[in-house]
Each structure stands twice: as structure tokens, then as C-alpha cells.
Write a protein that holds these residues in place. Sequence first.
Motif, PDB file in Angstrom:
ATOM      1  N   ASP A   1      -2.267  21.088   5.271  1.00 26.30           N
ATOM      2  CA  ASP A   1      -3.511  20.367   5.524  1.00 26.30           C
ATOM      3  C   ASP A   1      -3.423  19.402   6.707  1.00 26.30           C
ATOM      4  N   LYS A   2      -2.227  19.257   7.290  1.00 25.87           N
ATOM      5  CA  LYS A   2      -2.056  18.334   8.408  1.00 25.87           C
ATOM      6  C   LYS A   2      -2.515  18.979   9.720  1.00 25.87           C
TER       7      LYS A   2
ATOM      8  N   MET B   1       0.848  -1.178   0.000  1.00 28.90           N
ATOM      9  CA  MET B   1       0.000   0.000   0.000  1.00 28.90           C
ATOM     10  C   MET B   1       0.895   1.242   0.000  1.00 28.90           C
ATOM     11  N   ALA B   2       0.637   2.147  -0.890  1.00 32.53           N
ATOM     12  CA  ALA B   2       1.445   3.360  -1.030  1.00 32.53           C
ATOM     13  C   ALA B   2       1.117   4.352   0.077  1.00 32.53           C
ATOM     14  N   LYS B   3       2.158   5.059   0.514  1.00 33.06           N
ATOM     15  CA  LYS B   3       1.971   6.082   1.540  1.00 33.06           C
ATOM     16  C   LYS B   3       1.285   7.290   0.906  1.00 33.06           C
ATOM     17  N   ILE B   4       0.296   7.814   1.591  1.00 31.01           N
ATOM     18  CA  ILE B   4      -0.430   8.985   1.092  1.00 31.01           C
ATOM     19  C   ILE B   4       0.304  10.237   1.537  1.00 31.01           C
ATOM     20  N   GLU B   5       0.650  11.086   0.597  1.00 30.13           N
ATOM     21  CA  GLU B   5       1.323  12.349   0.895  1.00 30.13           C
ATOM     22  C   GLU B   5       0.272  13.443   1.090  1.00 30.13           C
ATOM     23  N   ILE B   6       0.349  14.122   2.225  1.00 29.09           N
ATOM     24  CA  ILE B   6      -0.578  15.208   2.535  1.00 29.09           C
ATOM     25  C   ILE B   6       0.242  16.484   2.683  1.00 29.09           C
TER      26      ILE B   6
END
Length: 79
Positions: free
Chosen positions: A10-11, A1-6
Motif C-alpha cells: 500500500d506504500k 504517538m505510535a508509529k503507523i504500520e502500512i
Amino acid sequence: MAKIEIPIKDKLIVTRNEAAALMSVGTGTIDKLIELKVIQPCWSGRNVLIAKDELIKACELLRGKRIDLDNTKLVDIAC
């Protein structure tokens, strides 16, 4: 599963490095602010995380003050 970049803007919670970048200081200064209890961190395993609300409160508290990194204290700036 690929890491989601935020995007950092928005964090809700950021790392020490991201907090340092947001405040335009080094991670050592972030560590001193934690030591001074200006910033209250939380942990996820070994990772130190900081809520963006804590950074905003720290900026408001630091207005008119200087951080004495050698003695680990806040000093009022004479105007």
C-alpha cells in the motif's frame, strides 16, 4: 504517538530494503541501479526512498538485460 504500520503493497514510496525485497535483489543491486540511473531515488534526510513507479519502470527496462555489478553496466542477454 505510535508509529503507523502500512503494508508494503500500500506504500507509494519505499526504503532501499523494501525496494530490494520487492525486486528480489539485494540492497547492493538497488545501489547499482541508482548509480546506473535506472532508478531515480528521493531523500528524506539521510533516508534513501524510492517510488514504486521507479521500480516498475526499472523492471521494464531490465527485461532482456543483465546487470554487470563488477563493471556497473547493463548487458543485453543474447537469446
